[in-house]
Design an enzyme around this catalytic site. Sequence first.
Site, PDB file in Angstrom:
ATOM      1  N   LYS A  89       4.969 -45.916 -31.460  1.00 50.77           N
ATOM      2  CA  LYS A  89       4.843 -46.873 -32.560  1.00 50.77           C
ATOM      3  C   LYS A  89       3.350 -47.044 -32.838  1.00 50.77           C
ATOM      4  CE  LYS A  89       6.522 -51.213 -34.487  1.00 50.77           C
ATOM      5  NZ  LYS A  89       6.382 -50.640 -35.851  1.00 50.77           N
ATOM      6  N   SER A  90       3.004 -47.508 -34.042  1.00 51.90           N
ATOM      7  CA  SER A  90       1.592 -47.546 -34.439  1.00 51.90           C
ATOM      8  C   SER A  90       0.787 -48.562 -33.626  1.00 51.90           C
ATOM      9  CB  SER A  90       1.476 -47.878 -35.923  1.00 51.90           C
ATOM     10  OG  SER A  90       2.165 -46.919 -36.683  1.00 51.90           O
ATOM     11  N   LEU A 117       4.020 -54.313 -37.952  1.00 50.41           N
ATOM     12  CA  LEU A 117       3.076 -53.664 -37.036  1.00 50.41           C
ATOM     13  C   LEU A 117       2.869 -54.399 -35.706  1.00 50.41           C
ATOM     14  CD1 LEU A 117       0.398 -52.447 -39.610  1.00 50.41           C
ATOM     15  CD2 LEU A 117       1.477 -50.981 -37.913  1.00 50.41           C
ATOM     16  N   ASN A 170      -1.091 -43.694 -39.608  1.00 52.30           N
ATOM     17  CA  ASN A 170      -0.134 -44.431 -40.418  1.00 52.30           C
ATOM     18  C   ASN A 170      -0.880 -45.004 -41.624  1.00 52.30           C
ATOM     19  OD1 ASN A 170       1.673 -46.118 -41.626  1.00 52.30           O
ATOM     20  ND2 ASN A 170       2.457 -47.013 -39.722  1.00 52.30           N
ATOM     21  N   CYS A 173       2.601 -47.562 -43.970  1.00 52.36           N
ATOM     22  CA  CYS A 173       3.456 -48.729 -43.721  1.00 52.36           C
ATOM     23  C   CYS A 173       3.555 -49.492 -45.033  1.00 52.36           C
ATOM     24  CB  CYS A 173       2.870 -49.614 -42.612  1.00 52.36           C
ATOM     25  SG  CYS A 173       3.827 -51.140 -42.433  1.00 52.36           S
ATOM     26  N   THR A 236       8.866 -45.111 -44.748  1.00 54.33           N
ATOM     27  CA  THR A 236      10.045 -45.757 -45.363  1.00 54.33           C
ATOM     28  C   THR A 236       9.813 -46.082 -46.851  1.00 54.33           C
ATOM     29  OG1 THR A 236       9.184 -47.850 -44.534  1.00 54.33           O
ATOM     30  CG2 THR A 236      10.855 -46.769 -43.204  1.00 54.33           C
ATOM     31  N   GLY A 260      16.753 -44.000 -42.885  1.00 57.39           N
ATOM     32  CA  GLY A 260      18.135 -43.565 -42.672  1.00 57.39           C
ATOM     33  C   GLY A 260      18.637 -42.659 -43.787  1.00 57.39           C
ATOM     34  N   THR A 309      15.965 -43.312 -37.314  1.00 66.79           N
ATOM     35  CA  THR A 309      17.119 -44.192 -37.474  1.00 66.79           C
ATOM     36  C   THR A 309      18.379 -43.609 -36.817  1.00 66.79           C
ATOM     37  OG1 THR A 309      16.119 -44.991 -39.489  1.00 66.79           O
ATOM     38  CG2 THR A 309      18.451 -45.466 -39.215  1.00 66.79           C
TER      39      THR A 309
HETATM   40  O1  RRO Z   1       5.953 -52.124 -38.297  1.00 64.86           O
HETATM   41  C1  RRO Z   1       6.513 -51.991 -39.405  1.00 64.86           C
HETATM   42  O2  RRO Z   1       6.969 -52.954 -40.038  1.00 64.86           O
HETATM   43  C2  RRO Z   1       6.649 -50.685 -40.049  1.00 64.86           C
HETATM   44  C3  RRO Z   1       5.702 -49.678 -39.997  1.00 64.86           C
HETATM   45 BR1  RRO Z   1       4.180 -49.830 -38.964  1.00 64.86          BR
HETATM   46  C4  RRO Z   1       5.862 -48.486 -40.748  1.00 64.86           C
HETATM   47  O3  RRO Z   1       5.036 -47.570 -40.750  1.00 64.86           O
HETATM   48  N1  RRO Z   1       6.981 -48.378 -41.498  1.00 64.86           N
HETATM   49  C5  RRO Z   1       7.908 -49.331 -41.539  1.00 64.86           C
HETATM   50  O4  RRO Z   1       8.926 -49.167 -42.233  1.00 64.86           O
HETATM   51  N2  RRO Z   1       7.744 -50.476 -40.807  1.00 64.86           N
END
Ligand code: RRO
Length: 348
Positions: A89-90, A117, A170, A173, A236, A260, A309
């Site tokens: 995850k970021s 994030l 990233n 987001c 997304t 998804g 997903t």
């Molecule tokens: O953490 C998030 O809300 C999130 C991130 Br970093 C992303 O890159 N893409 C996303 O759909 N949610």
Amino acid sequence: MSFQFKFNYLLLHQPLFRFDEALSFEIQIDIYRKNPDGETCPLNDNALKTCLAGLEFRNPTMLASGILGYSTESLKRIAEAGAGGVVTKSIGVKPRMGYPNPTVVQANCGIINAMGLPNPGIAEYASEISFTKIITKVPLIVSVYGFSAKEYAEVAKTATEEGADAVELNVSCPHVKQTGSEIGQNPKLLAQVVRKVKAATRKPVIVKLSPNVTDIVEIAQAAITARADALTAVNTVRAIAIDTETTLPILSNTRGGLSGPAIKPIALRAVYDIYEGTKTPIIGCGGITNWQDAVEFLLAGASAMQIGTAIAQQNPEVFQIINRGLSAYLKKKKFRSVKEIVGQAHRS
Ligand code: RRO
């Protein structure tokens, strides 16, 4: 099945460091004990071997960023389940709590999230990167975000010094201000970030693109000119869900990102367009659920693909299932390797 889903849902959508640590560890172990699969995927099938941005993967499937978080144990289990690589995850410079609940809502053919994030910050996470690198036997890619080019570079430098095989920036987001897609929708800003990161590390730099742009090829080209080694397409799609009882948006952040099967055709089109317009390797991401989806992404021009997903909706076994299907498809069609089918949909 619903028990399974609930726990996968928990793992996916609640970053582990928000829980009591001991409890979250127990939950993970429990899930994987309930899903052992004696059979191994065709890990040694040479036809599946994939080289990308100087990295070698035993097969073209990877864990997508944001799914199952950061912990060594989660990433190791995904590798054991058959993934060719894992993306964390970021991570940013400072710890972030993320948005309050609700942060996730189920849509018809996917999930809408606005986690915001959440992450422990690179100083806290650094030692886990080295540990994960020793324990996990597949390429480890650390997803990086920042609120400036300098922050991206700082996190990328530490992550690669600690043993990450590559970083994925990233810049996509969809719902956190002053980072993510606010950078990735602006070719100039994006190029600045990529240049600064390239100057900070010699490891491969992958750029994860947003689908929420008018011309994704223009953005891809900006990243490539700044010397990105590979592109991930896509993050997304901006989305919303409204509760008919309360009459209000469901997510605390109102808007979120849809992932998804609902976004698969959008992601596939992005890969197809980028392949046509550039020569840089592409990692497909968005709604890949079965081997047929994986084949479509390869044919469109992806050299590898990330799965997210589908892990929540099925379980980590999805990696083996996709790899077995890919292997059988290559044999049936008499292709010697996945490489042979990359971009085949473009031939005239
Ligand atoms: O953490 C998030 O809300 C999130 C991130 Br970093 C992303 O890159 N893409 C996303 O759909 N949610």
